[in-house]
Enzyme design. Sequence first.
Site, PDB file in Angstrom:
ATOM      1  N   HIS A 272      67.599  -8.000 154.855  1.00 42.73           N
ATOM      2  CA  HIS A 272      69.029  -7.872 155.165  1.00 42.73           C
ATOM      3  C   HIS A 272      69.824  -8.020 153.879  1.00 42.73           C
ATOM      4  O   HIS A 272      69.454  -8.809 153.010  1.00 42.73           O
ATOM      5  CB  HIS A 272      69.473  -8.940 156.177  1.00 42.73           C
ATOM      6  CG  HIS A 272      70.775  -8.618 156.811  1.00 42.73           C
ATOM      7  ND1 HIS A 272      71.976  -8.949 156.237  1.00 42.73           N
ATOM      8  CD2 HIS A 272      71.056  -7.946 157.953  1.00 42.73           C
ATOM      9  CE1 HIS A 272      72.951  -8.503 157.020  1.00 42.73           C
ATOM     10  NE2 HIS A 272      72.427  -7.887 158.062  1.00 42.73           N
ATOM     11  N   ASP A 329      66.991  -6.715 164.586  1.00 45.63           N
ATOM     12  CA  ASP A 329      66.308  -5.582 165.223  1.00 45.63           C
ATOM     13  C   ASP A 329      64.818  -5.822 165.439  1.00 45.63           C
ATOM     14  O   ASP A 329      64.159  -5.017 166.089  1.00 45.63           O
ATOM     15  CB  ASP A 329      66.496  -4.323 164.366  1.00 45.63           C
ATOM     16  CG  ASP A 329      67.954  -3.889 164.345  1.00 45.63           C
ATOM     17  OD1 ASP A 329      68.559  -3.845 165.419  1.00 45.63           O
ATOM     18  OD2 ASP A 329      68.480  -3.602 163.254  1.00 45.63           O
TER      19      ASP A 329
HETATM   20  N1  CMC Z   1      60.146  -3.665 153.615  1.00 46.59           N
HETATM   21  C1  CMC Z   1      59.679  -3.666 152.353  1.00 46.59           C
HETATM   22  N2  CMC Z   1      60.433  -3.927 151.266  1.00 46.59           N
HETATM   23  C2  CMC Z   1      61.730  -4.206 151.484  1.00 46.59           C
HETATM   24  C3  CMC Z   1      62.297  -4.219 152.769  1.00 46.59           C
HETATM   25  C4  CMC Z   1      61.452  -3.939 153.864  1.00 46.59           C
HETATM   26  N3  CMC Z   1      61.940  -3.940 155.096  1.00 46.59           N
HETATM   27  N4  CMC Z   1      63.613  -4.521 152.684  1.00 46.59           N
HETATM   28  C5  CMC Z   1      63.876  -4.691 151.384  1.00 46.59           C
HETATM   29  N5  CMC Z   1      62.728  -4.509 150.644  1.00 46.59           N
HETATM   30  C6  CMC Z   1      62.587  -4.684 149.203  1.00 46.59           C
HETATM   31  C7  CMC Z   1      63.146  -3.494 148.442  1.00 46.59           C
HETATM   32  O1  CMC Z   1      62.154  -2.500 148.235  1.00 46.59           O
HETATM   33  C8  CMC Z   1      63.592  -4.150 147.167  1.00 46.59           C
HETATM   34  O2  CMC Z   1      62.462  -4.381 146.372  1.00 46.59           O
HETATM   35  P1  CMC Z   1      62.553  -4.323 144.757  1.00 46.59           P
HETATM   36  O3  CMC Z   1      63.477  -5.423 144.359  1.00 46.59           O
HETATM   37  O4  CMC Z   1      61.153  -4.499 144.271  1.00 46.59           O
HETATM   38  O5  CMC Z   1      63.108  -2.955 144.423  1.00 46.59           O
HETATM   39  C9  CMC Z   1      64.118  -5.508 147.618  1.00 46.59           C
HETATM   40  O6  CMC Z   1      63.388  -5.788 148.822  1.00 46.59           O
HETATM   41  C10 CMC Z   1      65.606  -5.531 147.921  1.00 46.59           C
HETATM   42  O7  CMC Z   1      65.875  -4.491 148.844  1.00 46.59           O
HETATM   43  P2  CMC Z   1      67.187  -3.590 148.855  1.00 46.59           P
HETATM   44  O8  CMC Z   1      66.865  -2.266 149.423  1.00 46.59           O
HETATM   45  O9  CMC Z   1      67.843  -3.632 147.511  1.00 46.59           O
HETATM   46  O10 CMC Z   1      68.087  -4.438 149.863  1.00 46.59           O
HETATM   47  P3  CMC Z   1      69.374  -3.936 150.597  1.00 46.59           P
HETATM   48  O11 CMC Z   1      70.213  -5.123 150.789  1.00 46.59           O
HETATM   49  O12 CMC Z   1      69.967  -2.783 149.888  1.00 46.59           O
HETATM   50  O13 CMC Z   1      68.828  -3.386 152.006  1.00 46.59           O
HETATM   51  C11 CMC Z   1      68.099  -3.290 154.250  1.00 46.59           C
HETATM   52  C12 CMC Z   1      68.879  -4.077 153.184  1.00 46.59           C
HETATM   53  C13 CMC Z   1      68.327  -3.958 155.602  1.00 46.59           C
HETATM   54  C14 CMC Z   1      68.616  -1.849 154.307  1.00 46.59           C
HETATM   55  C15 CMC Z   1      66.601  -3.303 153.875  1.00 46.59           C
HETATM   56  O14 CMC Z   1      66.115  -4.628 153.877  1.00 46.59           O
HETATM   57  C16 CMC Z   1      65.766  -2.430 154.823  1.00 46.59           C
HETATM   58  O15 CMC Z   1      65.644  -1.222 154.585  1.00 46.59           O
HETATM   59  N6  CMC Z   1      65.167  -3.032 155.899  1.00 46.59           N
HETATM   60  C17 CMC Z   1      64.453  -2.277 156.898  1.00 46.59           C
HETATM   61  C18 CMC Z   1      65.428  -1.627 157.871  1.00 46.59           C
HETATM   62  C19 CMC Z   1      66.052  -2.646 158.805  1.00 46.59           C
HETATM   63  O16 CMC Z   1      65.386  -3.472 159.402  1.00 46.59           O
HETATM   64  N7  CMC Z   1      67.377  -2.535 158.990  1.00 46.59           N
HETATM   65  C20 CMC Z   1      68.148  -3.390 159.918  1.00 46.59           C
HETATM   66  C21 CMC Z   1      69.094  -4.284 159.190  1.00 46.59           C
HETATM   67  S1  CMC Z   1      69.783  -5.603 160.211  1.00 46.59           S
HETATM   68  C22 CMC Z   1      70.727  -4.844 161.452  1.00 46.59           C
HETATM   69  C23 CMC Z   1      71.728  -3.876 160.983  1.00 46.59           C
HETATM   70  O17 CMC Z   1      72.351  -3.994 159.938  1.00 46.59           O
HETATM   71  O18 CMC Z   1      71.962  -2.937 161.722  1.00 46.59           O
END
Ligand code: CMC
Length: 395
Positions: A272, A329
Amino acid sequence: TGICTFDPGFGSTASCESSITYIDGNKGVLLYRGYPIEELAAEGDMLDSTFLLLHGELPSRAEKRVFGREIKMHTLVHEQLIQFYRGFRHDAHPMAIMCGVVGALAAFYPEVANTRDPAQQLRACYRLIAKMPTLAAMAYKTSIGQPIIYPRNDLSYAENFLHMMFAVPCERYEVDPELAKALEIIFILHLDHEQNASTSTVRTAGSSQANPFACVASGIAALWGPAHGGANEAVLKMLQEIQDLGGVESIPEIIRRAKDKTDSFRLMGFGHRVYKTYDPRAKLMRQVTYRVLEKMGIKDPLLDIAMELEKIALQDEYFVKRSLYPNVDFYSGIVLRALGIPVEMYTVLFAMARTVGWVAQWKEMVSEPVNRITRPRQIYTGHLRRKYVADVDRT
Ligand code: CMC
Protein backbone atom coordinates in the site's frame (compact mmCIF):
# COMPACT_ATOMS: atom_id res chain seq x y z
CA THR A 1 6.20 29.50 -15.25
CA GLY A 2 7.70 29.15 -11.81
CA ILE A 3 9.53 26.26 -10.23
CA CYS A 4 7.80 22.93 -9.91
CA THR A 5 8.60 19.87 -7.86
CA PHE A 6 8.77 16.47 -9.53
CA ASP A 7 6.69 14.01 -7.52
CA PRO A 8 5.69 11.06 -9.71
CA GLY A 9 2.61 9.30 -8.36
CA PHE A 10 2.18 12.21 -5.90
CA GLY A 11 3.92 10.24 -3.14
CA SER A 12 4.59 13.37 -1.11
CA THR A 13 2.17 15.96 -2.47
CA ALA A 14 -0.92 16.97 -0.51
CA SER A 15 -3.51 17.97 -3.10
CA CYS A 16 -6.12 19.39 -0.75
CA GLU A 17 -7.11 20.07 2.84
CA SER A 18 -9.76 17.69 4.16
CA SER A 19 -11.41 16.93 7.50
CA ILE A 20 -13.00 13.63 6.43
CA THR A 21 -10.54 10.75 6.78
CA TYR A 22 -7.29 10.40 8.72
CA ILE A 23 -4.71 7.69 8.08
CA ASP A 24 -1.56 6.97 10.07
CA GLY A 25 0.20 4.59 7.72
CA ASN A 26 2.96 3.67 10.18
CA LYS A 27 0.64 2.77 13.03
CA GLY A 28 -2.17 1.30 10.89
CA VAL A 29 -4.77 3.82 12.03
CA LEU A 30 -7.86 4.77 10.01
CA LEU A 31 -10.37 7.30 11.34
CA TYR A 32 -13.54 8.65 9.73
CA ARG A 33 -14.07 12.17 11.15
CA GLY A 34 -12.01 11.09 14.17
CA TYR A 35 -13.84 7.83 14.86
CA PRO A 36 -11.81 4.58 14.58
CA ILE A 37 -12.95 2.34 11.76
CA GLU A 38 -13.01 -0.60 14.19
CA GLU A 39 -15.69 1.05 16.34
CA LEU A 40 -17.78 2.25 13.40
CA ALA A 41 -17.73 -1.24 11.88
CA ALA A 42 -18.53 -3.05 15.14
CA GLU A 43 -21.14 -0.72 16.63
CA GLY A 44 -22.57 1.34 13.79
CA ASP A 45 -24.23 0.79 10.46
CA MET A 46 -24.03 2.19 6.94
CA LEU A 47 -26.40 5.05 7.69
CA ASP A 48 -24.31 6.19 10.67
CA SER A 49 -21.04 6.18 8.75
CA THR A 50 -22.56 7.67 5.61
CA PHE A 51 -24.11 10.54 7.57
CA LEU A 52 -20.85 10.99 9.47
CA LEU A 53 -18.73 11.25 6.32
CA LEU A 54 -21.15 13.62 4.60
CA HIS A 55 -22.14 15.83 7.51
CA GLY A 56 -19.20 15.59 9.92
CA GLU A 57 -21.01 14.17 12.98
CA LEU A 58 -22.80 10.95 13.89
CA PRO A 59 -26.56 11.46 13.51
CA SER A 60 -28.98 11.66 16.43
CA ARG A 61 -31.75 9.04 16.25
CA ALA A 62 -34.15 11.58 14.76
CA GLU A 63 -31.58 12.79 12.22
CA LYS A 64 -30.87 9.19 11.26
CA ARG A 65 -34.55 8.46 10.61
CA VAL A 66 -34.91 11.52 8.40
CA PHE A 67 -31.62 10.80 6.63
CA GLY A 68 -32.64 7.20 5.93
CA ARG A 69 -35.92 8.39 4.42
CA GLU A 70 -34.22 11.07 2.35
CA ILE A 71 -31.71 8.62 0.89
CA LYS A 72 -34.34 5.98 0.18
CA MET A 73 -36.47 8.45 -1.77
CA HIS A 74 -33.83 8.17 -4.49
CA THR A 75 -33.25 4.41 -4.84
CA LEU A 76 -35.21 4.12 -8.10
CA VAL A 77 -33.57 5.05 -11.38
CA HIS A 78 -35.32 6.63 -14.36
CA GLU A 79 -36.98 3.88 -16.43
CA GLN A 80 -35.26 5.29 -19.52
CA LEU A 81 -31.89 4.44 -17.99
CA ILE A 82 -32.83 0.75 -18.03
CA GLN A 83 -32.61 0.92 -21.84
CA PHE A 84 -28.87 1.54 -21.53
CA TYR A 85 -28.31 -1.92 -20.12
CA ARG A 86 -29.80 -3.51 -23.22
CA GLY A 87 -27.08 -1.91 -25.34
CA PHE A 88 -24.20 -3.78 -23.74
CA ARG A 89 -22.92 -7.17 -24.84
CA HIS A 90 -24.27 -9.86 -22.54
CA ASP A 91 -20.76 -10.62 -21.29
CA ALA A 92 -19.79 -6.99 -20.61
CA HIS A 93 -17.80 -6.52 -17.41
CA PRO A 94 -20.11 -4.85 -14.84
CA MET A 95 -17.46 -2.18 -14.16
CA ALA A 96 -17.62 -1.19 -17.85
CA ILE A 97 -21.39 -0.95 -17.51
CA MET A 98 -21.05 1.12 -14.33
CA CYS A 99 -18.68 3.62 -15.99
CA GLY A 100 -21.32 4.11 -18.68
CA VAL A 101 -24.56 4.20 -16.70
CA VAL A 102 -23.29 6.35 -13.83
CA GLY A 103 -21.86 8.85 -16.32
CA ALA A 104 -25.20 8.76 -18.14
CA LEU A 105 -26.97 9.87 -14.94
CA ALA A 106 -25.47 13.31 -15.68
CA ALA A 107 -27.89 13.52 -18.60
CA PHE A 108 -30.82 13.08 -16.21
CA TYR A 109 -29.59 15.72 -13.76
CA PRO A 110 -27.88 18.38 -15.90
CA GLU A 111 -28.80 21.15 -13.46
CA VAL A 112 -26.18 20.09 -10.88
CA ALA A 113 -23.17 20.87 -13.05
CA ASN A 114 -21.52 23.99 -11.66
CA THR A 115 -24.23 24.59 -9.07
CA ARG A 116 -23.36 26.67 -6.00
CA ASP A 117 -26.65 25.74 -4.30
CA PRO A 118 -25.83 23.54 -1.26
CA ALA A 119 -29.29 21.90 -1.33
CA GLN A 120 -28.83 20.84 -4.95
CA GLN A 121 -25.31 19.63 -4.23
CA LEU A 122 -26.53 17.55 -1.31
CA ARG A 123 -29.39 16.09 -3.35
CA ALA A 124 -26.87 14.95 -5.99
CA CYS A 125 -24.87 13.21 -3.24
CA TYR A 126 -27.98 11.46 -1.89
CA ARG A 127 -29.02 10.41 -5.39
CA LEU A 128 -25.63 8.87 -6.09
CA ILE A 129 -25.51 7.00 -2.78
CA ALA A 130 -29.07 5.69 -3.23
CA LYS A 131 -28.86 4.74 -6.91
CA MET A 132 -25.48 2.98 -6.94
CA PRO A 133 -26.78 -0.31 -5.42
CA THR A 134 -29.73 -0.29 -7.83
CA LEU A 135 -27.45 0.30 -10.85
CA ALA A 136 -24.96 -2.31 -9.61
CA ALA A 137 -27.58 -5.02 -9.09
CA MET A 138 -29.09 -4.18 -12.49
CA ALA A 139 -25.67 -4.75 -14.09
CA TYR A 140 -25.52 -8.19 -12.49
CA LYS A 141 -29.08 -9.16 -13.39
CA THR A 142 -28.50 -8.07 -16.99
CA SER A 143 -25.31 -10.15 -17.17
CA ILE A 144 -27.16 -13.32 -16.14
CA GLY A 145 -30.23 -12.59 -18.23
CA GLN A 146 -32.64 -12.26 -15.32
CA PRO A 147 -35.30 -9.57 -14.90
CA ILE A 148 -34.33 -6.53 -12.90
CA ILE A 149 -35.47 -6.53 -9.28
CA TYR A 150 -36.60 -3.15 -7.96
CA PRO A 151 -35.30 -1.78 -4.64
CA ARG A 152 -37.15 -2.35 -1.38
CA ASN A 153 -37.04 0.69 0.86
CA ASP A 154 -38.17 -1.23 3.95
CA LEU A 155 -34.80 -3.00 4.00
CA SER A 156 -31.39 -1.78 5.16
CA TYR A 157 -28.74 -0.76 2.61
CA ALA A 158 -27.05 -4.18 2.55
CA GLU A 159 -30.31 -6.18 2.79
CA ASN A 160 -31.78 -4.24 -0.11
CA PHE A 161 -28.67 -4.85 -2.19
CA LEU A 162 -28.76 -8.61 -1.52
CA HIS A 163 -32.47 -8.58 -2.38
CA MET A 164 -31.88 -6.84 -5.73
CA MET A 165 -28.99 -9.22 -6.50
CA PHE A 166 -30.57 -12.52 -5.58
CA ALA A 167 -34.37 -12.29 -5.51
CA VAL A 168 -36.17 -13.65 -8.58
CA PRO A 169 -39.77 -12.94 -9.54
CA CYS A 170 -42.29 -15.55 -8.39
CA GLU A 171 -39.99 -16.90 -5.70
CA ARG A 172 -39.61 -16.03 -2.06
CA TYR A 173 -36.24 -14.61 -1.06
CA GLU A 174 -35.35 -14.11 2.56
CA VAL A 175 -32.31 -12.00 3.34
CA ASP A 176 -30.24 -13.46 6.18
CA PRO A 177 -29.80 -10.47 8.54
CA GLU A 178 -26.48 -11.78 9.89
CA LEU A 179 -24.99 -12.03 6.41
CA ALA A 180 -26.40 -8.61 5.53
CA LYS A 181 -24.69 -7.25 8.65
CA ALA A 182 -21.38 -8.79 7.53
CA LEU A 183 -21.81 -7.18 4.11
CA GLU A 184 -22.57 -3.86 5.75
CA ILE A 185 -19.29 -4.07 7.69
CA ILE A 186 -17.46 -4.74 4.43
CA PHE A 187 -19.11 -1.64 2.95
CA ILE A 188 -18.16 0.49 5.98
CA LEU A 189 -14.51 -0.57 5.60
CA HIS A 190 -14.54 0.71 2.01
CA LEU A 191 -16.36 4.03 2.44
CA ASP A 192 -13.46 6.44 2.27
CA HIS A 193 -9.68 6.41 2.20
CA GLU A 194 -8.58 10.02 1.70
CA GLN A 195 -6.80 10.95 -1.54
CA ASN A 196 -6.47 7.56 -3.25
CA ALA A 197 -6.40 7.43 -7.07
CA SER A 198 -10.18 7.30 -7.58
CA THR A 199 -11.01 9.99 -5.01
CA SER A 200 -8.32 12.25 -6.44
CA THR A 201 -9.84 11.64 -9.86
CA VAL A 202 -13.30 12.63 -8.63
CA ARG A 203 -11.84 15.79 -7.10
CA THR A 204 -9.86 16.56 -10.24
CA ALA A 205 -12.95 16.20 -12.44
CA GLY A 206 -15.00 18.19 -9.91
CA SER A 207 -12.42 20.97 -9.83
CA SER A 208 -13.48 21.94 -13.36
CA GLN A 209 -17.09 22.21 -12.06
CA ALA A 210 -18.15 19.14 -14.03
CA ASN A 211 -21.45 17.38 -13.28
CA PRO A 212 -21.00 15.28 -10.07
CA PHE A 213 -22.52 12.19 -11.73
CA ALA A 214 -19.85 12.42 -14.42
CA CYS A 215 -17.20 13.00 -11.72
CA VAL A 216 -18.21 9.79 -9.94
CA ALA A 217 -18.09 7.92 -13.27
CA SER A 218 -14.47 9.07 -13.59
CA GLY A 219 -13.84 7.72 -10.07
CA ILE A 220 -15.29 4.35 -11.09
CA ALA A 221 -12.92 4.24 -14.06
CA ALA A 222 -9.91 4.98 -11.84
CA LEU A 223 -11.00 2.41 -9.26
CA TRP A 224 -11.28 -0.36 -11.83
CA GLY A 225 -7.54 -0.96 -12.30
CA PRO A 226 -5.90 -3.91 -10.48
CA ALA A 227 -3.48 -1.59 -8.63
CA HIS A 228 -6.52 -0.01 -6.95
CA GLY A 229 -10.05 -1.42 -6.45
CA GLY A 230 -9.66 -4.06 -9.15
CA ALA A 231 -7.25 -5.82 -6.79
CA ASN A 232 -10.08 -7.67 -5.00
CA GLU A 233 -11.03 -9.47 -8.22
CA ALA A 234 -7.36 -10.03 -9.06
CA VAL A 235 -6.67 -11.55 -5.61
CA LEU A 236 -9.40 -14.12 -5.99
CA LYS A 237 -8.22 -15.03 -9.48
CA MET A 238 -4.66 -15.37 -8.12
CA LEU A 239 -5.81 -17.65 -5.28
CA GLN A 240 -7.78 -19.73 -7.76
CA GLU A 241 -4.72 -20.00 -9.99
CA ILE A 242 -2.65 -21.21 -7.02
CA GLN A 243 -5.32 -23.81 -6.31
CA ASP A 244 -5.34 -24.93 -9.95
CA LEU A 245 -1.56 -25.24 -9.85
CA GLY A 246 -1.82 -27.69 -6.96
CA GLY A 247 -2.63 -25.59 -3.86
CA VAL A 248 -0.30 -24.47 -1.09
CA GLU A 249 2.70 -26.26 -2.62
CA SER A 250 2.62 -23.73 -5.47
CA ILE A 251 2.90 -20.71 -3.15
CA PRO A 252 6.73 -20.53 -3.23
CA GLU A 253 6.61 -20.25 -7.03
CA ILE A 254 4.06 -17.39 -6.82
CA ILE A 255 6.25 -15.63 -4.24
CA ARG A 256 9.30 -16.12 -6.45
CA ARG A 257 7.47 -14.51 -9.38
CA ALA A 258 6.29 -11.59 -7.25
CA LYS A 259 9.90 -10.86 -6.26
CA ASP A 260 11.30 -11.26 -9.77
CA LYS A 261 11.92 -7.77 -11.15
CA THR A 262 11.88 -9.10 -14.72
CA ASP A 263 8.32 -10.38 -14.20
CA SER A 264 5.51 -7.79 -14.00
CA PHE A 265 3.48 -10.05 -11.68
CA ARG A 266 2.83 -8.67 -8.19
CA LEU A 267 1.33 -10.35 -5.18
CA MET A 268 -2.21 -9.04 -5.40
CA GLY A 269 -3.75 -7.70 -2.19
CA PHE A 270 -0.29 -6.88 -0.83
CA GLY A 271 1.35 -3.49 -0.37
CA HIS A 272 0.00 0.00 0.00
CA ARG A 273 1.23 3.51 -0.72
CA VAL A 274 0.37 4.76 2.76
CA TYR A 275 0.28 1.73 5.08
CA LYS A 276 3.70 0.47 6.03
CA THR A 277 2.15 -1.97 8.48
CA TYR A 278 -0.92 -4.22 8.46
CA ASP A 279 -3.86 -2.39 6.82
CA PRO A 280 -6.44 -2.00 9.64
CA ARG A 281 -9.21 -2.76 7.13
CA ALA A 282 -7.52 -6.07 6.22
CA LYS A 283 -7.43 -7.08 9.90
CA LEU A 284 -11.18 -6.50 10.21
CA MET A 285 -11.84 -8.12 6.85
CA ARG A 286 -10.04 -11.27 8.00
CA GLN A 287 -12.25 -11.43 11.11
CA VAL A 288 -15.43 -10.98 9.03
CA THR A 289 -14.24 -13.68 6.65
CA TYR A 290 -13.82 -16.21 9.46
CA ARG A 291 -17.21 -15.29 10.95
CA VAL A 292 -19.10 -15.60 7.67
CA LEU A 293 -17.47 -18.87 6.67
CA GLU A 294 -18.20 -20.34 10.09
CA LYS A 295 -21.81 -19.14 10.10
CA MET A 296 -22.37 -20.57 6.61
CA GLY A 297 -20.52 -23.80 7.41
CA ILE A 298 -18.21 -23.26 4.45
CA LYS A 299 -14.70 -24.63 4.30
CA ASP A 300 -13.07 -22.72 1.47
CA PRO A 301 -9.68 -24.05 0.33
CA LEU A 302 -8.91 -20.54 -0.96
CA LEU A 303 -8.89 -19.30 2.64
CA ASP A 304 -6.23 -21.87 3.56
CA ILE A 305 -4.20 -20.77 0.55
CA ALA A 306 -4.59 -17.08 1.48
CA MET A 307 -3.50 -17.71 5.09
CA GLU A 308 -0.46 -19.70 4.03
CA LEU A 309 0.44 -17.12 1.39
CA GLU A 310 0.23 -14.35 3.98
CA LYS A 311 2.36 -16.32 6.45
CA ILE A 312 5.09 -17.07 3.92
CA ALA A 313 5.14 -13.51 2.51
CA LEU A 314 5.31 -11.89 5.95
CA GLN A 315 8.42 -13.96 6.76
CA ASP A 316 10.11 -13.26 3.44
CA GLU A 317 12.92 -10.70 3.49
CA TYR A 318 11.70 -9.08 0.24
CA PHE A 319 8.30 -8.23 1.72
CA VAL A 320 9.68 -7.37 5.18
CA LYS A 321 12.28 -4.97 3.76
CA ARG A 322 9.65 -3.14 1.71
CA SER A 323 6.97 -3.19 4.46
CA LEU A 324 4.50 -5.02 2.24
CA TYR A 325 1.48 -6.28 4.21
CA PRO A 326 -1.96 -7.55 3.22
CA ASN A 327 -4.30 -4.72 2.25
CA VAL A 328 -8.12 -4.47 2.30
CA ASP A 329 -8.45 -6.45 -0.92
CA PHE A 330 -6.59 -9.53 0.31
CA TYR A 331 -9.44 -11.19 2.21
CA SER A 332 -12.48 -9.39 0.79
CA GLY A 333 -12.83 -11.72 -2.21
CA ILE A 334 -13.06 -14.84 -0.04
CA VAL A 335 -15.88 -13.42 2.08
CA LEU A 336 -17.74 -12.01 -0.94
CA ARG A 337 -17.46 -15.42 -2.60
CA ALA A 338 -18.99 -17.02 0.50
CA LEU A 339 -21.85 -14.52 0.27
CA GLY A 340 -22.49 -15.70 -3.28
CA ILE A 341 -21.27 -12.50 -4.98
CA PRO A 342 -19.76 -13.30 -8.39
CA VAL A 343 -16.12 -12.31 -8.83
CA GLU A 344 -16.80 -9.72 -11.56
CA MET A 345 -18.96 -7.81 -9.07
CA TYR A 346 -16.27 -7.40 -6.40
CA THR A 347 -14.96 -4.08 -7.66
CA VAL A 348 -18.52 -2.91 -8.28
CA LEU A 349 -19.25 -3.44 -4.57
CA PHE A 350 -16.12 -1.45 -3.75
CA ALA A 351 -17.40 1.35 -6.04
CA MET A 352 -20.82 1.31 -4.39
CA ALA A 353 -19.33 1.84 -0.95
CA ARG A 354 -16.64 4.28 -2.09
CA THR A 355 -19.35 6.43 -3.70
CA VAL A 356 -20.05 7.69 -0.18
CA GLY A 357 -16.45 8.88 0.16
CA TRP A 358 -16.39 10.28 -3.38
CA VAL A 359 -19.48 12.41 -2.85
CA ALA A 360 -18.39 13.48 0.66
CA GLN A 361 -15.06 14.63 -0.80
CA TRP A 362 -16.75 16.28 -3.78
CA LYS A 363 -19.14 18.11 -1.45
CA GLU A 364 -16.30 19.21 0.81
CA MET A 365 -14.46 20.56 -2.21
CA VAL A 366 -17.38 22.43 -3.81
CA SER A 367 -18.31 23.91 -0.42
CA GLU A 368 -14.95 25.70 -0.19
CA PRO A 369 -15.30 29.45 -0.78
CA VAL A 370 -12.71 29.24 -3.58
CA ASN A 371 -12.17 26.20 -5.79
CA ARG A 372 -8.96 26.13 -7.74
CA ILE A 373 -8.90 23.87 -10.78
CA THR A 374 -6.49 20.92 -10.44
CA ARG A 375 -3.74 21.55 -12.90
CA PRO A 376 -0.41 19.80 -12.20
CA ARG A 377 2.68 20.72 -14.19
CA GLN A 378 5.15 18.37 -15.84
CA ILE A 379 8.85 17.97 -16.45
CA TYR A 380 9.12 18.33 -20.20
CA THR A 381 11.57 15.86 -21.73
CA GLY A 382 10.95 16.43 -25.44
CA HIS A 383 12.67 18.56 -28.06
CA LEU A 384 12.99 22.29 -27.66
CA ARG A 385 11.98 24.53 -30.57
CA ARG A 386 12.74 23.00 -33.98
CA LYS A 387 12.19 24.24 -37.48
CA TYR A 388 9.30 22.73 -39.45
CA VAL A 389 10.43 20.42 -42.27
CA ALA A 390 8.26 20.07 -45.37
CA ASP A 391 7.21 16.46 -46.08
CA VAL A 392 9.26 16.24 -49.27
CA ASP A 393 12.39 17.05 -47.31
CA ARG A 394 11.82 14.53 -44.49
CA THR A 395 14.16 11.56 -44.44
N1 CMC B 1 4.18 -7.60 -4.88
C1 CMC B 1 5.51 -7.53 -5.09
N2 CMC B 1 6.24 -6.41 -4.95
C2 CMC B 1 5.59 -5.30 -4.57
C3 CMC B 1 4.20 -5.28 -4.34
C4 CMC B 1 3.49 -6.49 -4.50
N3 CMC B 1 2.18 -6.52 -4.29
N4 CMC B 1 3.82 -4.04 -3.98
C5 CMC B 1 4.93 -3.28 -3.99
N5 CMC B 1 6.01 -4.05 -4.34
C6 CMC B 1 7.41 -3.62 -4.39
C7 CMC B 1 7.69 -2.81 -5.65
O1 CMC B 1 8.11 -3.65 -6.71
C8 CMC B 1 8.78 -1.90 -5.16
O2 CMC B 1 9.98 -2.63 -5.12
P1 CMC B 1 11.40 -1.91 -5.41
O3 CMC B 1 11.58 -0.90 -4.33
O4 CMC B 1 12.41 -3.01 -5.38
O5 CMC B 1 11.27 -1.28 -6.78
C9 CMC B 1 8.38 -1.58 -3.73
O6 CMC B 1 7.62 -2.73 -3.31
C10 CMC B 1 7.54 -0.33 -3.58
O7 CMC B 1 6.43 -0.45 -4.45
P2 CMC B 1 5.77 0.74 -5.27
O8 CMC B 1 5.17 0.22 -6.51
O9 CMC B 1 6.74 1.87 -5.39
O10 CMC B 1 4.64 1.18 -4.23
P3 CMC B 1 3.39 2.08 -4.54
O11 CMC B 1 3.08 2.78 -3.30
O12 CMC B 1 3.63 2.89 -5.75
O13 CMC B 1 2.24 1.02 -4.91
C11 CMC B 1 0.47 -0.53 -4.71
C12 CMC B 1 1.26 0.61 -4.05
C13 CMC B 1 -0.74 -0.84 -3.84
C14 CMC B 1 -0.01 -0.08 -6.10
C15 CMC B 1 1.39 -1.76 -4.84
O14 CMC B 1 1.78 -2.20 -3.56
C16 CMC B 1 0.71 -2.90 -5.61
O15 CMC B 1 0.79 -2.93 -6.84
N6 CMC B 1 0.06 -3.87 -4.89
C17 CMC B 1 -0.69 -4.93 -5.52
C18 CMC B 1 -2.05 -4.41 -5.97
C19 CMC B 1 -2.98 -4.20 -4.79
O16 CMC B 1 -3.13 -5.04 -3.92
N7 CMC B 1 -3.68 -3.05 -4.80
C20 CMC B 1 -4.69 -2.70 -3.77
C21 CMC B 1 -4.25 -1.54 -2.94
S1 CMC B 1 -5.23 -1.29 -1.45
C22 CMC B 1 -6.85 -0.92 -1.96
C23 CMC B 1 -6.96 0.18 -2.93
O17 CMC B 1 -6.23 1.17 -2.94
O18 CMC B 1 -7.87 0.10 -3.74
